[in-house]
Design a protein around this motif. Structure first.
Motif, PDB file in Angstrom:
ATOM      1  N   ALA A 198      71.091 -10.064  80.720  1.00 58.50           N
ATOM      2  CA  ALA A 198      72.505  -9.729  80.917  1.00 58.50           C
ATOM      3  C   ALA A 198      73.165 -10.709  81.884  1.00 58.50           C
ATOM      4  CB  ALA A 198      72.637  -8.300  81.430  1.00 58.50           C
ATOM      5  N   GLN A 199      72.496 -11.022  82.964  1.00 59.61           N
ATOM      6  CA  GLN A 199      73.052 -11.962  83.940  1.00 59.61           C
ATOM      7  C   GLN A 199      73.248 -13.345  83.320  1.00 59.61           C
ATOM      8  OE1 GLN A 199      74.108 -11.149  87.026  1.00 59.61           O
ATOM      9  NE2 GLN A 199      74.812 -13.231  87.406  1.00 59.61           N
ATOM     10  N   LEU A 200      72.233 -13.838  82.612  1.00 56.42           N
ATOM     11  CA  LEU A 200      72.346 -15.156  81.982  1.00 56.42           C
ATOM     12  C   LEU A 200      73.437 -15.189  80.922  1.00 56.42           C
ATOM     13  CD1 LEU A 200      68.576 -16.128  81.615  1.00 56.42           C
ATOM     14  CD2 LEU A 200      70.267 -17.170  83.150  1.00 56.42           C
ATOM     15  N   LEU A 201      73.548 -14.118  80.143  1.00 58.01           N
ATOM     16  CA  LEU A 201      74.609 -14.051  79.132  1.00 58.01           C
ATOM     17  C   LEU A 201      75.972 -14.073  79.805  1.00 58.01           C
ATOM     18  CD1 LEU A 201      75.574 -13.753  76.224  1.00 58.01           C
ATOM     19  CD2 LEU A 201      75.256 -11.269  76.461  1.00 58.01           C
TER      20      LEU A 201
ATOM     21  N   GLU B 163      65.834 -18.340  75.933  1.00 60.54           N
ATOM     22  CA  GLU B 163      65.658 -18.237  74.479  1.00 60.54           C
ATOM     23  C   GLU B 163      66.167 -16.885  73.974  1.00 60.54           C
ATOM     24  OE1 GLU B 163      61.704 -21.002  73.685  1.00 60.54           O
ATOM     25  OE2 GLU B 163      61.432 -18.974  74.524  1.00 60.54           O
ATOM     26  N   THR B 164      65.986 -15.852  74.755  1.00 62.87           N
ATOM     27  CA  THR B 164      66.490 -14.540  74.360  1.00 62.87           C
ATOM     28  C   THR B 164      68.014 -14.542  74.323  1.00 62.87           C
ATOM     29  OG1 THR B 164      64.525 -13.479  75.290  1.00 62.87           O
ATOM     30  CG2 THR B 164      66.433 -12.070  74.875  1.00 62.87           C
ATOM     31  N   VAL B 165      68.656 -15.163  75.305  1.00 67.90           N
ATOM     32  CA  VAL B 165      70.118 -15.261  75.298  1.00 67.90           C
ATOM     33  C   VAL B 165      70.569 -16.069  74.083  1.00 67.90           C
ATOM     34  CG1 VAL B 165      72.159 -16.093  76.527  1.00 67.90           C
ATOM     35  CG2 VAL B 165      70.336 -14.934  77.780  1.00 67.90           C
TER      36      VAL B 165
ATOM     37  N   GLY C 167      66.880  -1.480  76.507  1.00 68.45           N
ATOM     38  CA  GLY C 167      65.458  -1.684  76.254  1.00 68.45           C
ATOM     39  C   GLY C 167      64.683  -0.918  77.311  1.00 68.45           C
ATOM     40  N   VAL C 168      63.386  -0.954  77.217  1.00 66.48           N
ATOM     41  CA  VAL C 168      62.558  -0.253  78.208  1.00 66.48           C
ATOM     42  C   VAL C 168      62.602  -1.011  79.528  1.00 66.48           C
ATOM     43  CG1 VAL C 168      61.046   0.678  76.408  1.00 66.48           C
ATOM     44  CG2 VAL C 168      60.406  -1.439  77.584  1.00 66.48           C
ATOM     45  N   MET C 169      62.085  -0.369  80.572  1.00 68.94           N
ATOM     46  CA  MET C 169      62.006  -1.045  81.867  1.00 68.94           C
ATOM     47  C   MET C 169      61.090  -2.255  81.734  1.00 68.94           C
ATOM     48  SD  MET C 169      61.834   2.382  84.223  1.00 68.94           S
ATOM     49  CE  MET C 169      60.849   3.295  83.055  1.00 68.94           C
ATOM     50  N   ALA C 170      61.449  -3.350  82.400  1.00 70.68           N
ATOM     51  CA  ALA C 170      60.716  -4.622  82.385  1.00 70.68           C
ATOM     52  C   ALA C 170      60.818  -5.352  81.047  1.00 70.68           C
ATOM     53  CB  ALA C 170      59.256  -4.439  82.803  1.00 70.68           C
ATOM     54  N   SER C 171      61.817  -5.011  80.246  1.00 71.60           N
ATOM     55  CA  SER C 171      62.017  -5.724  78.983  1.00 71.60           C
ATOM     56  C   SER C 171      62.870  -6.978  79.162  1.00 71.60           C
ATOM     57  CB  SER C 171      62.649  -4.807  77.929  1.00 71.60           C
ATOM     58  OG  SER C 171      63.926  -4.372  78.339  1.00 71.60           O
ATOM     59  N   GLY C 172      63.478  -7.143  80.336  1.00 71.61           N
ATOM     60  CA  GLY C 172      64.282  -8.326  80.609  1.00 71.61           C
ATOM     61  C   GLY C 172      65.777  -8.082  80.598  1.00 71.61           C
ATOM     62  N   LYS C 173      66.201  -6.830  80.603  1.00 73.78           N
ATOM     63  CA  LYS C 173      67.625  -6.508  80.499  1.00 73.78           C
ATOM     64  C   LYS C 173      68.469  -7.167  81.587  1.00 73.78           C
ATOM     65  CE  LYS C 173      66.920  -2.170  80.955  1.00 73.78           C
ATOM     66  NZ  LYS C 173      65.494  -2.340  81.223  1.00 73.78           N
ATOM     67  N   SER C 174      68.060  -7.017  82.835  1.00 71.57           N
ATOM     68  CA  SER C 174      68.848  -7.555  83.956  1.00 71.57           C
ATOM     69  C   SER C 174      68.979  -9.064  83.873  1.00 71.57           C
ATOM     70  CB  SER C 174      68.210  -7.177  85.299  1.00 71.57           C
ATOM     71  OG  SER C 174      68.186  -5.794  85.466  1.00 71.57           O
TER      72      SER C 174
END
Length: 182
Positions: A25-28, A166-168, A15-22
């Motif tokens: 990914a960590q929570l998943l 919620e995203t996870v 995703g773009v920067m600041a989309s929540g990737k890090s």
């Protein structure tokens, strides 16, 4: 599908920067019994001298350095998966880079999650972060690359109004759609 289908798998989160990737990914990775979080940016930071910043319309050397970083993350993910781990990989892999990146990962099953919050949501998140990821890019410019030039593969999640948890949940519930190989 459930977390058992993620054993010895690779999950790419982009995703773009600041989309929540890090964060996602960590929570998943934390939800799974045996997982690693492969952060693409770590490979960029390993370059001590000679680094070329990737900018809109940038030069070939910057593009080659980006492709090298992608090969390093793909190889790392494959190594962990071959050793019995679930590799959760997160990086900004958009546009024409996405399909070659996925092809570089040999592990099956391979999942792709594209975090696609609105440009307004990204701008709010970016404004609230201690670090600035945008430099030469604009939120709107990178959002254009995401929405107009990135192949529609895997699971796309509009996380604009979701908490990271919620995203996870959405990722776990959408694994069948996220499966891109094997």
């Amino acid at each position: 599908m459930d977390e058992a289908s993620l054993e010895r798998a690779v999950v790419v989160i982009t995703g773009v920067m600041a989309s929540g990737k890090s964060t996602v990914a960590q929570l998943l990775a934390e939800r799974l019994p045996r997982a690693v979080h492969v952060r693409g940016d770590v490979f960029r930071r390993m370059v001590v001298s000679g680094q070329r910043e990737r900018v809109p319309g940038g030069d070939e050397e910057a593009a080659e350095q980006l492709r090298l970083r992608y090969r390093a993350t793909a190889a790392t993910a494959d190594l962990y998966a071959a050793a019995g781990w679930t590799a959760i990989v997160q990086d900004v892999v958009l546009g024409e880079h996405l399909e070659p990146y996925l092809a570089a990962i040999g592990t099956r099953p391979l999942y792709l999650v594209v975090l696609a919050p609105s440009a307004d949501a990204v701008a709010r998140r970016e404004a609230g972060r201690a670090k600035s990821g945008y430099g030469s890019w604009t939120v709107g410019g990178l959002d254009h690359v995401l929405r107009d030039r990135t192949p529609r593969l895997g699971l796309w999640v509009d996380s604009s109004d979701q908490s990271p948890e919620e995203t996870v949940d959405a990722v776990m519930g959408g694994l069948a759609e996220a499966l891109v190989a094997g």
